[in-house]
Design a protein around this motif. Structure first.
Motif, PDB file in Angstrom:
ATOM      1  N   VAL A 111       0.848  -1.190   0.000  1.00  0.00           N
ATOM      2  CA  VAL A 111       0.000   0.000   0.000  1.00  0.00           C
ATOM      3  C   VAL A 111       0.888   1.247   0.000  1.00  0.00           C
ATOM      4  O   VAL A 111       1.682   1.454   0.926  1.00  0.00           O
ATOM      5  N   LEU A 112       0.737   2.070  -1.040  1.00  0.00           N
ATOM      6  CA  LEU A 112       1.501   3.310  -1.153  1.00  0.00           C
ATOM      7  C   LEU A 112       0.687   4.533  -0.768  1.00  0.00           C
ATOM      8  O   LEU A 112       1.256   5.579  -0.445  1.00  0.00           O
ATOM      9  N   GLY A 113      -0.633   4.404  -0.830  1.00  0.00           N
ATOM     10  CA  GLY A 113      -1.485   5.541  -0.516  1.00  0.00           C
ATOM     11  C   GLY A 113      -2.876   5.100  -0.123  1.00  0.00           C
ATOM     12  O   GLY A 113      -3.418   4.166  -0.710  1.00  0.00           O
ATOM     13  N   ALA A 114      -3.441   5.766   0.880  1.00  0.00           N
ATOM     14  CA  ALA A 114      -4.776   5.435   1.375  1.00  0.00           C
ATOM     15  C   ALA A 114      -5.755   6.522   0.934  1.00  0.00           C
ATOM     16  O   ALA A 114      -5.728   7.649   1.438  1.00  0.00           O
ATOM     17  N   GLY A 115      -6.600   6.169  -0.034  1.00  0.00           N
ATOM     18  CA  GLY A 115      -7.598   7.111  -0.511  1.00  0.00           C
ATOM     19  C   GLY A 115      -8.853   7.059   0.332  1.00  0.00           C
ATOM     20  O   GLY A 115      -9.147   6.058   0.987  1.00  0.00           O
TER      21      GLY A 115
ATOM     22  N   PRO B  61     -13.253   8.501   0.635  1.00  0.00           N
ATOM     23  CA  PRO B  61     -14.413   8.894  -0.185  1.00  0.00           C
ATOM     24  C   PRO B  61     -14.297  10.347  -0.634  1.00  0.00           C
ATOM     25  O   PRO B  61     -13.938  11.231   0.146  1.00  0.00           O
ATOM     26  N   ALA B  62     -14.618  10.570  -1.900  1.00  0.00           N
ATOM     27  CA  ALA B  62     -14.568  11.920  -2.480  1.00  0.00           C
ATOM     28  C   ALA B  62     -15.166  11.861  -3.875  1.00  0.00           C
ATOM     29  O   ALA B  62     -15.333  10.782  -4.455  1.00  0.00           O
ATOM     30  N   GLU B  63     -15.482  13.020  -4.427  1.00  0.00           N
ATOM     31  CA  GLU B  63     -15.962  13.123  -5.807  1.00  0.00           C
ATOM     32  C   GLU B  63     -17.196  12.259  -6.059  1.00  0.00           C
ATOM     33  O   GLU B  63     -17.410  11.771  -7.176  1.00  0.00           O
ATOM     34  N   GLY B  64     -18.004  12.038  -5.013  1.00  0.00           N
ATOM     35  CA  GLY B  64     -19.177  11.188  -5.150  1.00  0.00           C
ATOM     36  C   GLY B  64     -18.913   9.710  -4.978  1.00  0.00           C
ATOM     37  O   GLY B  64     -19.864   8.918  -4.905  1.00  0.00           O
ATOM     38  N   TYR B  65     -17.626   9.333  -4.888  1.00  0.00           N
ATOM     39  CA  TYR B  65     -17.289   7.928  -4.658  1.00  0.00           C
ATOM     40  C   TYR B  65     -17.389   7.646  -3.159  1.00  0.00           C
ATOM     41  O   TYR B  65     -16.802   8.376  -2.350  1.00  0.00           O
ATOM     42  N   PRO B  66     -18.100   6.575  -2.742  1.00  0.00           N
ATOM     43  CA  PRO B  66     -18.490   6.467  -1.327  1.00  0.00           C
ATOM     44  C   PRO B  66     -17.569   5.711  -0.387  1.00  0.00           C
ATOM     45  O   PRO B  66     -17.841   5.682   0.820  1.00  0.00           O
ATOM     46  N   TRP B  67     -16.486   5.079  -0.883  1.00  0.00           N
ATOM     47  CA  TRP B  67     -15.741   4.162  -0.019  1.00  0.00           C
ATOM     48  C   TRP B  67     -14.237   4.463  -0.026  1.00  0.00           C
ATOM     49  O   TRP B  67     -13.735   5.131  -0.937  1.00  0.00           O
ATOM     50  N   PRO B  68     -13.514   3.946   0.967  1.00  0.00           N
ATOM     51  CA  PRO B  68     -12.055   4.041   0.914  1.00  0.00           C
ATOM     52  C   PRO B  68     -11.499   3.273  -0.284  1.00  0.00           C
ATOM     53  O   PRO B  68     -12.099   2.297  -0.733  1.00  0.00           O
ATOM     54  N   TRP B  69     -10.346   3.674  -0.763  1.00  0.00           N
ATOM     55  CA  TRP B  69      -9.672   3.030  -1.877  1.00  0.00           C
ATOM     56  C   TRP B  69      -8.169   3.148  -1.629  1.00  0.00           C
ATOM     57  O   TRP B  69      -7.736   3.863  -0.738  1.00  0.00           O
ATOM     58  N   SER B  70      -7.389   2.427  -2.393  1.00  0.00           N
ATOM     59  CA  SER B  70      -5.948   2.399  -2.128  1.00  0.00           C
ATOM     60  C   SER B  70      -5.138   2.471  -3.408  1.00  0.00           C
ATOM     61  O   SER B  70      -5.608   2.091  -4.490  1.00  0.00           O
ATOM     62  N   VAL B  71      -3.923   2.945  -3.265  1.00  0.00           N
ATOM     63  CA  VAL B  71      -2.919   2.906  -4.326  1.00  0.00           C
ATOM     64  C   VAL B  71      -1.835   1.919  -3.893  1.00  0.00           C
ATOM     65  O   VAL B  71      -1.333   1.985  -2.764  1.00  0.00           O
ATOM     66  N   TYR B  72      -1.514   0.979  -4.769  1.00  0.00           N
ATOM     67  CA  TYR B  72      -0.523  -0.057  -4.492  1.00  0.00           C
ATOM     68  C   TYR B  72       0.637   0.050  -5.479  1.00  0.00           C
ATOM     69  O   TYR B  72       0.482   0.572  -6.593  1.00  0.00           O
ATOM     70  N   ARG B  73       1.764  -0.497  -5.075  1.00  0.00           N
ATOM     71  CA  ARG B  73       2.860  -0.660  -6.027  1.00  0.00           C
ATOM     72  C   ARG B  73       2.449  -1.693  -7.067  1.00  0.00           C
ATOM     73  O   ARG B  73       1.816  -2.712  -6.744  1.00  0.00           O
ATOM     74  N   TRP B  74       2.780  -1.446  -8.326  1.00  0.00           N
ATOM     75  CA  TRP B  74       2.454  -2.369  -9.409  1.00  0.00           C
ATOM     76  C   TRP B  74       3.274  -3.651  -9.287  1.00  0.00           C
ATOM     77  O   TRP B  74       4.485  -3.606  -9.050  1.00  0.00           O
ATOM     78  N   LEU B  75       2.617  -4.794  -9.431  1.00  0.00           N
ATOM     79  CA  LEU B  75       3.290  -6.089  -9.407  1.00  0.00           C
ATOM     80  C   LEU B  75       3.193  -6.709 -10.800  1.00  0.00           C
ATOM     81  O   LEU B  75       2.088  -6.906 -11.313  1.00  0.00           O
ATOM     82  N   ALA B  76       4.327  -6.997 -11.388  1.00  0.00           N
ATOM     83  CA  ALA B  76       4.349  -7.558 -12.739  1.00  0.00           C
ATOM     84  C   ALA B  76       3.952  -9.025 -12.708  1.00  0.00           C
ATOM     85  O   ALA B  76       4.042  -9.704 -11.688  1.00  0.00           O
TER      86      ALA B  76
END
Length: 300
Positions: free
Chosen positions: A88-92, A94-109
């Motif tokens: 986990v690189l970032g913890a998003g 709710p915003a912009e009408g989107y209702p839930w938490p979301w996350s940014v992860y490092r890409w895995l090939a």
């Protein structure tokens, strides 16, 4: 009091929404490209962010809890496991009408393995056994209960209902009496004789990444937690051919009762998934058909 909206189906997510969410929460990444990443999953949407990251957003309310589980446990598990797991690189939020938490992860090939088209099935079986064994060895306290970790009998009503539904879909060609016999055999298997263990609890092909036929990463830990060790035997029937299946079993030293429970759990998931996804998700439906064939061939 603000109104809490509910959604009867998947929340509509697109690239524009993801760009706005990223720009608002992580302005340092606002200029990076955003591209939908195709996935057979039904709980989350994945968007490639630049070259090195991926945004994962729940599509349904049930997936929001998975976000919290992964944020809490993945950093603790990563060093204990033999394969890469999402970072986990970032913890998003709710915003912009989107209702839930979301996350940014490092890409895995890597790419998802496909049953019947494995490059190194025996080697992959050993890799999977190593991952499952490492999960079982985890001793971190305070673990949640795994999503699929409870008693096998708790799946009985839904499994039988799925079999009856499949009786009404003759074009699928499922031998409903045969699958019921396997299911009932699993129900007769003795319960675990030891304490619950740490599980991934969703070892579907779509949650595995391979390179040159070998396991490199395991993703989507939203179902993780403590439970019956049979829950992490899914790859034996949803991915591995018969010879590699036996390598997997031997490497984990699986006793007969656990094997029967694992086979029943994998079959139950497939029986429930097939009528639900047969018209809407080809990857999930095809894997369910594969599981049913593999289980009946082994049991026969």
């Amino acid at each position: 009091m603000s109104e809490v909206k509910t959604y009867s189906g998947p929340f509509p997510v697109d690239e524009d929404l993801v760009r706005r969410l990223v720009a608002g929460r992580f302005p340092q990444w606002a200029g990076l490209t955003v591209e939908r990443f195709p996935s057979g999953g039904t709980v989350n949407a994945m968007y490639r962010l630049g070259d090195d990251m991926v945004v994962r957003l729940p599509l349904v309310a049930g997936g929001a809890q998975d976000v919290a589980v992964e944020r809490e446990w993945l950093p603790r598990l990563a060093a204990l496991l033999p394969t890469a797991v999402p970072e986990v690189l970032g913890a998003g939020e709710p915003a912009e009408g989107y209702p839930w938490p979301w996350s940014v992860y490092r890409w895995l090939a890597g790419e998802n393995p496909e049953a019947g088209a494995l490059g190194e099935p025996v080697g992959l079986a050993g890799d999977l056994a190593g991952f499952v064994s490492a999960m079982r060895s985890v001793t971190l306290p305070g673990a949640p209960q795994a999503y699929r970790g409870g008693p096998l009998a708790s799946l009985d009503a839904s499994t039988r209902a799925a079999v009856e539904e499949l009786r009404g879909i003759p074009e699928e060609g499922v031998d409903c009496d045969a699958v019921l016999a396997v299911w009932e055999d699993a129900l007769r298997a003795p319960d675990p004789d030891g304490p619950p263990v740490w599980l991934h609890a969703d070892l579907m092909p779509g949650n595995l990444l391979v390179e040159a036929g070998r396991l490199t990463s395991v993703i989507d830990f939203g179902c993780m937690g403590m439970g019956d060790p049979a829950c992490d035997l899914f790859p034996a029937w949803n991915l591995l051919p018969a010879d590699a299946r036996q390598v997997f079993r031997a490497a984990l030293d699986v006793d007969e009762a656990t094997w029967r429970r694992g086979r029943g759990r994998t079959l139950s998931q497939a029986l429930i998934a097939l009528p639900y996804h047969r018209r809407s998700n080809a990857a999930m439906a095809d894997n369910a058909r594969h599981v049913i064939r593999a289980v009946l061939e082994e049991a026969g």
